[in-house]
Design a protein around this motif. Structure first.
Motif, short mmCIF file in Angstrom:
data_model
loop_
_atom_site.label_atom_id
_atom_site.label_comp_id
_atom_site.label_asym_id
_atom_site.label_seq_id
_atom_site.Cartn_x
_atom_site.Cartn_y
_atom_site.Cartn_z
N UNK A 20 0.84 -1.19 0.00
CA UNK A 20 0.00 0.00 0.00
C UNK A 20 0.88 1.24 0.00
N UNK A 21 0.49 2.26 -0.78
CA UNK A 21 1.25 3.49 -0.91
C UNK A 21 0.76 4.51 0.13
N UNK A 22 1.71 5.18 0.77
CA UNK A 22 1.37 6.14 1.81
C UNK A 22 1.87 7.54 1.46
N UNK A 23 1.21 8.53 2.04
CA UNK A 23 1.52 9.94 1.81
C UNK A 23 1.63 10.67 3.15
N UNK A 24 2.42 11.72 3.16
CA UNK A 24 2.62 12.57 4.34
C UNK A 24 1.28 12.95 5.00
N UNK A 25 1.21 12.77 6.31
CA UNK A 25 -0.02 13.05 7.05
C UNK A 25 -0.42 14.50 7.09
N UNK A 26 0.50 15.41 6.71
CA UNK A 26 0.19 16.82 6.72
C UNK A 26 -0.91 17.20 5.73
N UNK A 27 -1.18 16.33 4.77
CA UNK A 27 -2.24 16.60 3.81
C UNK A 27 -3.62 16.33 4.40
N UNK A 28 -3.63 15.74 5.59
CA UNK A 28 -4.91 15.53 6.27
C UNK A 28 -5.01 16.32 7.58
N UNK A 29 -3.94 16.22 8.40
CA UNK A 29 -3.95 16.93 9.68
C UNK A 29 -2.52 17.13 10.15
N UNK A 30 -2.01 18.31 9.91
CA UNK A 30 -0.62 18.61 10.25
C UNK A 30 -0.42 18.94 11.72
N UNK A 31 -1.52 19.19 12.43
CA UNK A 31 -1.43 19.60 13.83
C UNK A 31 -2.46 18.80 14.65
N UNK A 32 -2.15 17.56 15.00
CA UNK A 32 -3.15 16.65 15.58
C UNK A 32 -3.45 16.87 17.06
#
Length: 257
Positions: free
Chosen positions: A174-186
């Motif tokens: 499975x290919x993953x992408x940087x989480x900042x594209x969903x929530x950069x400040x959790x």
């Protein structure tokens, strides 16, 4: 006990570790640490209680420890090129990224694998949450350490920091992408673990920030008083400057409390 939230930001992550060093010196302890992208990488080392290791990594950082460079490319980066030369180098670099389907960050992956002890993180009493995006299933993941399959924690940390322009990172196909594209400040990850007092360390990097009801939270924000530079600036000079800036910004913030 406080919660700690670390924003994404690439090379700006040195600022977070500088700030955290000040916090630890002042006796702060954290029941939960949450981070995205470089914030997840920094957070993992903090959960291990290895602040000095994190500081040393950033203090001795240079581009070749993050991105695999040829001798020619490393020499180019060390030169004070004219604006025209610098522009032409960037164009050549862009073409290479396209041809190779991304920058090779194997040196960074090696640093992470050497620095992170999965067993130590799982044994820690500190809750730990990260954010990444599973592109293959088109699903954002906000997960805690207990949700990550055993033996895969380091993989998920790298997935959280897989910026566009880097070679695609896969876990079990499975290919993953940087989480900042969903929530950069959790902030929500610390809140959901019951934290009412939360220290948030900003890098002011681009990225999405999910709305969180903070009306019942005591949020202390440490933010840069000066520019932290480009996200992909991994030079030693920039990292050391941001370490120092983070430290003194944290001290100034604590004085105001």
């Amino acid at each position: 006990m406080y919660g700690l939230v670390l924003e994404g930001g690439g090379g700006r992550g040195a600022y977070e570790i500088g700030a955290c060093r000040a916090l630890y010196e002042k006796g702060f302890e954290f029941s939960c640490i949450a981070g995205t992208s470089v914030g997840a990488l920094n957070g993992a080392i903090l959960v291990q209680n290895d602040i000095e290791k994190a500081y040393d990594i950033w203090y001795n950082l240079n581009p070749s420890k993050v991105i695999k460079l040829t001798d020619e490319e490393a020499e180019e980066l060390s030169k004070n090129n004219s604006k025209l030369d610098h522009f032409s180098n960037r164009i050549r670099r862009l073409k290479k990224i396209i041809l190779e389907k991304g920058l090779d960050i194997s040196p960074l992956i090696n640093i992470v694998r050497n620095a992170i002890d999965e067993d130590k993180i799982r044994r820690s009493k500190t809750d730990f949450g990260i954010v990444t995006i599973d592109l293959s299933s088109r699903k954002a993941l906000e997960i805690y350490k207990e949700d990550i399959p055993k033996g895969k924690l380091i993989d998920y940390l790298i997935a959280s920091a897989s910026l566009p322009g880097f070679k695609r990172y896969t876990i079990d196909g499975r290919i993953f992408l940087d989480g900042g594209f969903y929530n950069s400040l959790p902030i929500n990850l610390a809140k959901d673990k019951g934290c009412k007092n939360i220290i948030v360390i900003r890098t002011l990097a681009p990225g999405r920030k999910r709305r969180v009801d903070t009306s019942e939270l005591n949020i202390v924000q440490i933010a840069p008083s000066e520019s932290l530079g480009p996200m992909l600036d991994f030079t030693c000079e920039r990292a050391r400057r941001n370490l120092e800036l983070g430290y003194y910004d944290a001290i100034e913030t604590l004085k105001k409390l």
